[in-house]
Motif scaffolding. Sequence first.
Motif, PDB file in Angstrom:
ATOM      1  N   VAL A  89     -21.259 -24.044  18.411  1.00 40.41           N
ATOM      2  CA  VAL A  89     -19.423 -24.511  19.346  1.00 40.41           C
ATOM      3  C   VAL A  89     -18.181 -24.984  19.081  1.00 40.41           C
ATOM      4  O   VAL A  89     -17.295 -24.751  18.301  1.00 40.41           O
ATOM      5  CB  VAL A  89     -19.429 -24.434  20.954  1.00 40.41           C
ATOM      6  N   VAL A  90     -19.080 -26.401  19.161  1.00 38.25           N
ATOM      7  CA  VAL A  90     -17.564 -27.735  18.948  1.00 38.25           C
ATOM      8  C   VAL A  90     -17.490 -27.639  16.416  1.00 38.25           C
ATOM      9  O   VAL A  90     -17.334 -28.640  16.576  1.00 38.25           O
ATOM     10  CB  VAL A  90     -18.410 -28.793  19.423  1.00 38.25           C
ATOM     11  N   CYS A 136     -16.364 -27.585  13.729  1.00 41.63           N
ATOM     12  CA  CYS A 136     -15.440 -27.572  13.277  1.00 41.63           C
ATOM     13  C   CYS A 136     -15.389 -26.655  11.842  1.00 41.63           C
ATOM     14  O   CYS A 136     -14.281 -26.081  11.563  1.00 41.63           O
ATOM     15  CB  CYS A 136     -14.532 -28.855  12.991  1.00 41.63           C
ATOM     16  N   TYR A 152     -10.142 -18.806  19.796  1.00 43.92           N
ATOM     17  CA  TYR A 152     -10.912 -18.532  18.944  1.00 43.92           C
ATOM     18  C   TYR A 152     -12.369 -19.378  20.226  1.00 43.92           C
ATOM     19  O   TYR A 152     -13.499 -18.544  19.595  1.00 43.92           O
ATOM     20  CB  TYR A 152     -11.107 -19.202  17.933  1.00 43.92           C
ATOM     21  N   ILE A 153     -12.143 -20.360  20.404  1.00 47.86           N
ATOM     22  CA  ILE A 153     -13.607 -21.027  21.357  1.00 47.86           C
ATOM     23  C   ILE A 153     -14.285 -20.639  22.038  1.00 47.86           C
ATOM     24  O   ILE A 153     -15.389 -19.654  22.042  1.00 47.86           O
ATOM     25  CB  ILE A 153     -12.606 -22.122  22.016  1.00 47.86           C
ATOM     26  N   ALA A 199     -18.086 -19.430  21.230  1.00 45.18           N
ATOM     27  CA  ALA A 199     -19.045 -19.521  22.203  1.00 45.18           C
ATOM     28  C   ALA A 199     -19.863 -18.719  22.490  1.00 45.18           C
ATOM     29  O   ALA A 199     -20.994 -18.600  22.491  1.00 45.18           O
ATOM     30  CB  ALA A 199     -18.348 -20.229  23.646  1.00 45.18           C
ATOM     31  N   LEU A 207     -14.187 -23.612  13.830  1.00 46.21           N
ATOM     32  CA  LEU A 207     -12.887 -22.589  14.180  1.00 46.21           C
ATOM     33  C   LEU A 207     -12.276 -23.272  12.937  1.00 46.21           C
ATOM     34  O   LEU A 207     -10.922 -22.501  12.627  1.00 46.21           O
ATOM     35  CB  LEU A 207     -12.795 -24.172  15.099  1.00 46.21           C
TER      36      LEU A 207
END
Lengths: 200, 192, 314
Positions: A105-106, A108, A71-72, A76, A111
């Motif tokens: 990207v980070v 939450c 997923y990351i 990304a 994700l």
Amino acid sequence: MSIIKTFKNGLLKENPIFIQLLGMCPTLAVTTTATDGLAMGLATTTVLVSANLVVSLLRKLIPSKIRIPSYIVIIATFVTLIDMFMHAYAIDLYRSLGLFIPLIVVNCLILGRAESFASKNTPVRAISDGLGMGIGFAWALTLLGSVRELLGAGSIFGISVFGEAFKPAIIMILPPGAFLALGILVGIYNWLSKKRAANA
Amino acid sequence: MREIVKLGLILLLITSAAAVVLGLSNAATIGTIEAVEAKASEVARKEVLPEAENFKTLEEEKLNEILNGNEKVLEVYAGYKGENIVGYAIKTATPGYGGNVEVITGISTEGKITGIKVVKHQETPGLGANATSAEFQNQYKDMNTSKEITVVKTQPSNENEIQALTGATITSDAVTNGVNIARELFNNKLSK
Amino acid sequence: MEGKLIATSSPHIRSNETVTRVMLDVVIALLPATLAGIYYFKFNALKLIVLAIVSAVVSEALMQKLFNKPITINDLSAVVTGLLLAFNIPPTAPWWIPVIGSAFAIIIVKQLFGGLGHNFMNPALAARAMLLASWPVIMTNWVTPGADAVSTATPLGILGGEAAGASMPSLTNLLIGNIGGCIGETSALALLIGAAYLFYRGVINWRIPIPYIATVGIMTMIFGGGFTNMLYHIFAGGLILGAFYMATDYASSPVTSRGQIIFGIGCGLITSIIRLYGGYPEGVSYSILLMNLAAPLLDKYTRPRVFGEVKQNA
């Protein structure tokens, strides 16, 4: 849940900012103006919808043991794409959002939706969830940016509202103002939804 | 063992697909990005040195000598009108309240400051960030490079004095330091 | 549990001390400094003080009505907050500064966190920090006392090298308050008279103010350039005001004796560091706010031992 319902879920009932309190870093950091809030919201929405779609398409292919790195990587990739295209075609916006584009990207929220929704649902529903959550995120960011810009700079979307006599409260466009405005907006939002629930 | 290989292969597949997509779009955008960046810098240089028609960076040897001698100088461009040099655009970085303040200073060959522009900063909005206002930046215009520029808090009474931004003395100092570095560079190295 | 009386086993101590009585004492103690402020800065000071108090009381009543709580403006706590806030603004401020400041102090810092006794930092100081961040130019516009108020720098501003060439006021002027500064901070003497009254009434004790001032004294004497500068550091600016009236706020300072002493020393250290090395000439308000946040921690680690308790893991 129907597709429409999935879409509406993120807009109000499970609004990522006011109810789930997800993705607080961009929420607090970039909402100094309404324009920046809206742009950040739209960029996040684009990444969210694309990532949701791809994760949903690949959901049978990705084994659960390596789902997080997968997923990351997917997220990304989309963030880097947005970063490059914004740099090339919207340089002013790129300058003012700066560091926070790569930081999507980070976020939450993205994700979280990949993990809890897109990986378990069909592509169409994943898109509708991404759109709902993304627009919910975007309007909340725009509102926060508007409130802060209005009080902290006396303008909204760069257009002066109060004129010269108004002395803007600079604290509202500084970091403490982000916490103040967010706290009070979350309070009002919950108060309103409670009232609506009581009336219904 | 077999499982690890399988997981690794799937991950490899995903990352390679990502790499291909990114590689392609990088190739597609890099030209535009460079052009956009170059144009933005060119516009800023033209603003501080309006007389010049185009800009060229200094010859490598001279540039390296300047850059090695002073790490606060970032770029030095010579502005040309036709074949003649009409002035210089010097970009400096000096520490302000919230990090480095980058300033481009335009200096004509006669030794007058033709304009300055704060191009990059992280100063406090509403205070130090006002350094980008035309009102503040225009104070430097037409100043002579022979004398050091100083910052005062009240209405300037002498030549080569700048009125500080209200509530942002540190930022005003940073901008002025940058202009002074450019000024000295011009006096010592470029005008000769 | 809310609203219920929690009865513990005896012994119980009865006391005539009420919130209203304590607050009344504080108001009485602040009177000399209030009068000094009005004497030096004339009508504008009076106007700002009145506006700050009215706004604080109105905000308190409004919020309590909105939250369906009993309205307790008669306990004078809002009056004290308003008065202390007015002490913290410059006499040149426009009328809306105390109004917004008091409303912020009461609504956001006090009532939204649960009202009297639940605020985690001093409302008046939090409001001052907010005003200073919002309108830095207005909040640092100092004038000399008197009718023909001229623009000036505060003594600490001069010490910090803010105004080159300005001469320091004499120590006598410093003591009686004939200097530039906030409405309530200029007259150290008037503040000390009030503080003496509070000691006499037992409203405050020595454990926070004395270590606080002593720490600032020692720090500024060693690192700030000797005895004279130390006197300026102690009597100029808000140190006396902060140490006796702000840092001693019951709700936002520790309750244990040792905790209070550490609290005072901590305030002193932070104040000195900001004054000597920081970007601001004055650090009292930020030091107290920072130590407010540490108060629960100080209480936790300085809790007195209960005698007769058996060690649990013995």
